[in-house]
Scaffold this motif. Structure first.
Motif, PDB file in Angstrom:
ATOM      1  N   ALA B 131       0.828  -1.154   0.024  1.00  0.00           N
ATOM      2  CA  ALA B 131       0.106   0.150   0.106  1.00  0.00           C
ATOM      3  C   ALA B 131       0.970   1.283  -0.086  1.00  0.00           C
ATOM      4  CB  ALA B 131      -0.933  -0.033   1.097  1.00  0.00           C
ATOM      5  N   LEU B 132       2.318   1.126   0.372  1.00  0.00           N
ATOM      6  CA  LEU B 132       3.028   2.337   0.621  1.00  0.00           C
ATOM      7  C   LEU B 132       4.139   2.475  -0.463  1.00  0.00           C
ATOM      8  CD1 LEU B 132       3.333   2.582   4.218  1.00  0.00           C
ATOM      9  CD2 LEU B 132       1.865   3.891   2.883  1.00  0.00           C
ATOM     10  N   THR B 133       4.115   1.290  -1.347  1.00  0.00           N
ATOM     11  CA  THR B 133       5.004   1.435  -2.541  1.00  0.00           C
ATOM     12  C   THR B 133       4.322   2.211  -3.731  1.00  0.00           C
ATOM     13  OG1 THR B 133       4.444  -0.760  -2.965  1.00  0.00           O
ATOM     14  CG2 THR B 133       6.574  -0.484  -1.829  1.00  0.00           C
ATOM     15  N   PRO B 134       5.200   2.545  -4.641  1.00  0.00           N
ATOM     16  CA  PRO B 134       4.682   3.255  -5.793  1.00  0.00           C
ATOM     17  C   PRO B 134       3.470   2.886  -6.578  1.00  0.00           C
ATOM     18  CG  PRO B 134       7.181   3.263  -5.940  1.00  0.00           C
ATOM     19  CD  PRO B 134       6.546   2.277  -4.860  1.00  0.00           C
ATOM     20  N   GLY B 135       2.655   3.565  -6.522  1.00  0.00           N
ATOM     21  CA  GLY B 135       1.347   3.270  -7.413  1.00  0.00           C
ATOM     22  C   GLY B 135       0.677   2.072  -7.332  1.00  0.00           C
ATOM     23  N   SER B 136       0.619   1.508  -5.979  1.00  0.00           N
ATOM     24  CA  SER B 136       0.070   0.106  -5.745  1.00  0.00           C
ATOM     25  C   SER B 136      -0.562   0.128  -4.499  1.00  0.00           C
ATOM     26  CB  SER B 136       1.062  -0.954  -5.883  1.00  0.00           C
ATOM     27  OG  SER B 136       2.159  -0.732  -5.089  1.00  0.00           O
ATOM     28  N   LEU B 137      -1.739  -0.490  -4.485  1.00  0.00           N
ATOM     29  CA  LEU B 137      -2.875  -0.612  -3.289  1.00  0.00           C
ATOM     30  C   LEU B 137      -3.391  -1.919  -3.052  1.00  0.00           C
ATOM     31  CD1 LEU B 137      -4.211   0.941  -0.959  1.00  0.00           C
ATOM     32  CD2 LEU B 137      -5.619   1.531  -2.740  1.00  0.00           C
ATOM     33  N   VAL B 138      -3.190  -2.621  -2.092  1.00  0.00           N
ATOM     34  CA  VAL B 138      -3.953  -4.147  -1.919  1.00  0.00           C
ATOM     35  C   VAL B 138      -5.330  -3.871  -1.796  1.00  0.00           C
ATOM     36  CG1 VAL B 138      -3.923  -6.199  -0.556  1.00  0.00           C
ATOM     37  CG2 VAL B 138      -1.714  -5.218  -1.272  1.00  0.00           C
ATOM     38  N   MET B 139      -6.206  -4.528  -2.416  1.00  0.00           N
ATOM     39  CA  MET B 139      -7.683  -4.306  -2.366  1.00  0.00           C
ATOM     40  C   MET B 139      -8.141  -5.590  -1.565  1.00  0.00           C
ATOM     41  SD  MET B 139      -8.944  -2.384  -5.782  1.00  0.00           S
ATOM     42  CE  MET B 139     -10.507  -2.268  -4.672  1.00  0.00           C
ATOM     43  N   GLU B 140      -7.774  -6.663  -1.681  1.00  0.00           N
ATOM     44  CA  GLU B 140      -8.246  -7.953  -1.463  1.00  0.00           C
ATOM     45  C   GLU B 140      -7.016  -9.014  -1.210  1.00  0.00           C
ATOM     46  OE1 GLU B 140     -10.781  -9.263   0.358  1.00  0.00           O
ATOM     47  OE2 GLU B 140     -12.427  -9.577  -1.010  1.00  0.00           O
ATOM     48  N   LEU B 141      -7.304  -9.903  -0.228  1.00  0.00           N
ATOM     49  CA  LEU B 141      -6.646 -10.917   0.052  1.00  0.00           C
ATOM     50  C   LEU B 141      -7.291 -12.098   0.203  1.00  0.00           C
ATOM     51  CD1 LEU B 141      -3.605 -10.752   0.790  1.00  0.00           C
ATOM     52  CD2 LEU B 141      -4.123 -10.662   3.041  1.00  0.00           C
ATOM     53  N   ARG B 142      -7.072 -12.957  -0.864  1.00  0.00           N
ATOM     54  CA  ARG B 142      -8.052 -14.396  -0.969  1.00  0.00           C
ATOM     55  C   ARG B 142      -6.805 -15.616  -0.872  1.00  0.00           C
ATOM     56  NH1 ARG B 142     -12.241 -13.039  -5.143  1.00  0.00           N
ATOM     57  NH2 ARG B 142     -13.598 -11.413  -3.995  1.00  0.00           N
ATOM     58  N   GLY B 143      -6.985 -16.116   0.414  1.00  0.00           N
ATOM     59  CA  GLY B 143      -5.853 -17.199   0.335  1.00  0.00           C
ATOM     60  C   GLY B 143      -4.627 -16.570   0.046  1.00  0.00           C
ATOM     61  N   ASP B 144      -3.637 -17.176  -1.138  1.00  0.00           N
ATOM     62  CA  ASP B 144      -2.436 -16.603  -1.128  1.00  0.00           C
ATOM     63  C   ASP B 144      -2.373 -15.605  -2.330  1.00  0.00           C
ATOM     64  OD1 ASP B 144      -3.072 -18.372  -3.275  1.00  0.00           O
ATOM     65  OD2 ASP B 144      -1.039 -19.230  -3.427  1.00  0.00           O
ATOM     66  N   ALA B 145      -3.823 -15.263  -2.821  1.00  0.00           N
ATOM     67  CA  ALA B 145      -3.754 -14.012  -3.959  1.00  0.00           C
ATOM     68  C   ALA B 145      -4.093 -13.117  -3.379  1.00  0.00           C
ATOM     69  CB  ALA B 145      -4.951 -14.677  -4.931  1.00  0.00           C
ATOM     70  N   LEU B 146      -3.171 -12.072  -3.879  1.00  0.00           N
ATOM     71  CA  LEU B 146      -3.336 -10.666  -3.635  1.00  0.00           C
ATOM     72  C   LEU B 146      -3.858  -9.895  -4.803  1.00  0.00           C
ATOM     73  CD1 LEU B 146       0.100  -9.804  -2.306  1.00  0.00           C
ATOM     74  CD2 LEU B 146      -1.817  -9.661  -0.768  1.00  0.00           C
ATOM     75  N   PHE B 147      -4.965  -8.999  -4.557  1.00  0.00           N
ATOM     76  CA  PHE B 147      -5.571  -7.969  -5.728  1.00  0.00           C
ATOM     77  C   PHE B 147      -4.934  -6.880  -5.424  1.00  0.00           C
ATOM     78  CE2 PHE B 147      -8.198 -11.792  -5.223  1.00  0.00           C
ATOM     79  CZ  PHE B 147      -8.336 -12.074  -6.588  1.00  0.00           C
ATOM     80  N   ILE B 148      -4.223  -6.395  -6.446  1.00  0.00           N
ATOM     81  CA  ILE B 148      -3.378  -5.030  -6.378  1.00  0.00           C
ATOM     82  C   ILE B 148      -4.103  -3.814  -7.261  1.00  0.00           C
ATOM     83  CG2 ILE B 148      -1.210  -3.819  -6.369  1.00  0.00           C
ATOM     84  CD1 ILE B 148       0.106  -6.407  -5.690  1.00  0.00           C
TER      85      ILE B 148
END
Lengths: 114, 178
Positions: B131-148
């Motif tokens: 969330a604090l790195t350039p131009g990216s934000l994690v929206m959802e976490l499902r199991g081992d999948a991150l939605f950025i």
């Protein structure tokens, strides 16, 4: 001299906070606004708190704790906001290229549980 | 490893006492820093207060049981901290570039990426970092999948960009949180 460094740090923090505000106004949709808000306010807050530590060296340890909590909570709130926004189907900017999360939800609904 | 396997990841039974001591230490450090003193009375009082808190919080879930307090873990934690600070500054400069551009011309999008991290606290740290790195934000976490959510994925291979965002942090966090 020390106070000058502190003032400059606080000024830099204020510039970042101003950019965050401007970003909130200029960005096209909720998600990009959340992005603008999260990053610039985090660094802005950290810089202001560090500047404050130059003015009041006695507060340093407590200010370190403040930075720690800002770094921990700021991303969490942005994550919660964007997740909620996506769940209630907040429209994304027309320029949006792809939405893997919506695609994933569709395949889940179509194919049952994964 | 399939999705179902990684969701049900409590194969190695974590020691509860280990998690208790980890959380207790963290809380006690926070207490000591907040009081900015190492007077025996204050520290003992802090230990007495933080112990029940740690006890209650570790009684449900194994979140805290996987932290590795080894020299290797501490080394990688400091490396992670350094990488994080650099990325935070880069993120802010990039964001200012977008904000002050005469015309905001971005192509945002959400991409899916898988993480190798197993423990919940490691994934939390990774999500917070992204969330604090350039131009990216994690929206959802499902199991081992991150939605950025990426601010601008135009002209860049999304998969390759994902690799450069996630992997550098993952490498260090793996050693600390498993």
């Amino acid at each position: 001299m020390i106070e000058l460094i502190g003032s400059l740090l606080i000024l830099a923090g204020a510039v970042f906070l101003f950019s965050a505000g401007l970003g909130l106004v200029r960005m096209p949709d909720s998600f990009t606004r959340i992005q603008a808000g999260t990053k610039a306010t985090t660094l802005g807050n950290v810089l202001i708190v560090v500047g404050l530590a130059f003015y009041h060296p006695g507060w340093t340890l407590k200010l370190v704790l403040v930075i720690f909590f800002v770094l921990m909570t700021n991303p969490v709130s942005s994550h919660a906001l964007s997740r909620a926004a996506h769940r209630i189907r907040t429209p994304m900017a027309p320029a949006t290229v792809m939405d893997a999360l919506a695609d994933d939800q569709k395949t889940n609904e179509a194919g049952g549980a994964t | 490893m399939s999705d179902a396997d990684s969701n049900r990841k409590d194969t190695e039974t974590p020691l509860r006492s280990h998690g208790l001591i980890s959380l207790w230490t963290v809380l006690l450090v926070v207490w000591t820093v907040a009081n900015s003193t190492v007077a025996a009375v204050v520290v003992l009082l802090g230990a007495a207060i933080t112990m029940p808190i740690a006890w209650i919080l570790t009684s449900s879930g194994s979140t805290w049981s996987r932290i590795r307090w080894t020299p290797d873990g501490l080394l990688h934690f400091s490396l992670y901290g350094a990488t994080f600070l650099v990325e935070l500054v880069k993120a802010n400069i990039a964001m200012m570039g977008y904000v002050y551009a005469p015309r905001i011309d971005i192509k945002p999008g959400i991409v899916k990426v898988r993480t190798r991290l197993k423990s919940p606290i490691g994934r939390l740290a990774l999500a917070n970092t992204i969330a604090l790195t350039p131009g990216s934000l994690v929206m959802e976490l499902r199991g081992d999948a991150l939605f950025i959510h990426l601010l601008d994925i135009d002209g860049i291979d999304a998969e390759a960009m994902t690799e450069t965002i996630v992997r550098p942090f993952e490498r260090h966090l793996e050693h600390v949180f498993g």
